[in-house]
Design a protein around this motif. Structure first.
Motif, short mmCIF file in Angstrom:
data_model
loop_
_atom_site.label_atom_id
_atom_site.label_comp_id
_atom_site.label_asym_id
_atom_site.label_seq_id
_atom_site.Cartn_x
_atom_site.Cartn_y
_atom_site.Cartn_z
N HIS A 30 0.81 -1.21 0.00
CA HIS A 30 0.00 0.00 0.00
C HIS A 30 0.85 1.27 0.00
O HIS A 30 0.31 2.37 -0.11
CB HIS A 30 -0.97 0.02 1.19
CG HIS A 30 -0.29 0.14 2.53
ND1 HIS A 30 0.16 -0.95 3.22
CD2 HIS A 30 -0.01 1.23 3.29
CE1 HIS A 30 0.70 -0.54 4.36
NE2 HIS A 30 0.61 0.78 4.42
N LEU A 43 -2.87 3.29 -5.48
CA LEU A 43 -2.20 3.81 -4.29
C LEU A 43 -2.94 5.03 -3.75
O LEU A 43 -3.06 5.20 -2.53
CB LEU A 43 -0.75 4.16 -4.61
CG LEU A 43 0.24 3.01 -4.77
CD1 LEU A 43 1.65 3.56 -4.96
CD2 LEU A 43 0.21 2.07 -3.58
N ILE A 81 -6.11 3.89 -1.92
CA ILE A 81 -5.77 3.32 -0.60
C ILE A 81 -5.40 4.43 0.38
O ILE A 81 -5.83 4.43 1.54
CB ILE A 81 -4.62 2.30 -0.74
CG1 ILE A 81 -5.07 1.09 -1.55
CG2 ILE A 81 -4.12 1.87 0.64
CD1 ILE A 81 -3.94 0.14 -1.90
N GLN A 82 -4.61 5.40 -0.09
CA GLN A 82 -4.20 6.50 0.77
C GLN A 82 -5.41 7.32 1.22
O GLN A 82 -5.52 7.69 2.40
CB GLN A 82 -3.21 7.40 0.02
CG GLN A 82 -2.64 8.52 0.85
CD GLN A 82 -1.59 9.31 0.11
OE1 GLN A 82 -1.08 8.89 -0.93
NE2 GLN A 82 -1.26 10.48 0.62
N LYS A 122 -7.41 5.25 3.83
CA LYS A 122 -6.76 5.23 5.14
C LYS A 122 -6.94 6.57 5.85
O LYS A 122 -7.17 6.62 7.07
CB LYS A 122 -5.28 4.89 4.98
CG LYS A 122 -5.00 3.44 4.63
CD LYS A 122 -3.52 3.19 4.39
CE LYS A 122 -2.71 3.32 5.65
NZ LYS A 122 -3.03 2.25 6.62
#
Length: 261
Positions: free
Chosen positions: A199, A246, A249-250, A253
């Motif tokens: 990730h 990416l 995912i960032q 999160k």
């Protein structure tokens, strides 16, 4: 500061206004509009540092044949072509001229073009590491990545790539060949995955062999695989898809951390 302006080259005032208004409405970027080859050359000269992508019409009154694409290449401005017609011959011609992508002049295609524009701007702050013992292969991939606004580092083998990663923790994508001296691609990925989870760092394996080689790259920790000789369009798609993933995912999160606080 990276450039924040989109250059639109279109001799139809109506079409140019529609594209400019739409880009400004759905993206955070400003636009510059030109209607001829001569005007475009002047604007590129005066505003090169502000422009991060040029959206080009190929049918200009003072362009005798793809000169507008050559002009963009001369100023190292990534070129996206919008055209009212399309053929396989045109596709080959545009790819030979290092055009980033091409789209038909329709609203669905304009939306796809705007997504690409956002990706190209994000790429200005993304560093990619290319590991390959072939200088020619490294240069080819570095050139393709540069066309997409990526910042590129190069390593001649796996050990050199590992050393660079230790000094450059901001690398978000590694593209690695398998067959390299000192440390091959599989050994490199194994070492990297000890400290760089999926990730945070994407890895694309590259090899002239597919099949079993593809499976081994993925099992060792690669995120994707490309076969040599590279297809330019496939290369762009797979690289940008890894960056999009990416980013997703960032963002997820960050959303979870905000909800938990």
């Amino acid at each position: 500061m990276p450039g924040t302006k989109v250059l639109i080259v279109e001799d139809s005032r109506v079409q140019a206004r529609i594209m400019s208004d739409h880009i400004r409405a759905v993206t955070p970027y400003e636009t510059l509009v030109t209607a001829s080859l001569a005007e475009t050359a002047q604007v590129m000269e005066e505003h090169r540092d502000d422009i991060f992508v040029a959206v080009l019409d190929l049918n200009l009154p003072d362009d005798t044949g793809d000169e507008i694409v050559a002009l963009a290449n001369r100023y190292a401005v990534p070129a996206v072509v919008m055209t009212s017609s399309f053929s396989e011959e045109m596709r080959k011609r545009l790819l030979e001229q290092n055009v980033v992508d091409y789209f038909l002049k329709s609203m669905p295609e304009v939306t796809n073009m705007e997504n690409l524009i956002e990706r190209l701007h994000k790429n200005l702050s993304v560093t990619v590491l290319v590991a390959d013992d072939s200088k020619l292969a490294r240069r080819q991939m570095a050139t393709l990545l540069g066309n997409q606004n990526y910042r590129v580092l190069e390593a001649e083998d796996g050990q050199a790539a590992l050393d660079i990663l230790r000094e450059a923790p901001d690398v978000r994508l590694l593209i690695t060949d398998y067959n390299m001296p000192r440390m091959d691609g599989f050994e490199l990925i194994t070492e990297i995955r000890k400290t760089h989870p999926r990730h945070k760092l994407s890895i694309i394996g590259v090899s002239a062999q597919s099949g079993e080689q593809t499976a081994r790259f993925l099992k060792y920790g690669a995120s994707d695989f490309l076969t040599k000789p590279l297809c330019m369009e496939e290369f762009y798609c797979r690289v940008n898809q890894q960056m999009d993933m990416l980013d997703i995912i960032q963002d997820y999160k960050a959303l979870c951390e905000k909800a938990a606080s």
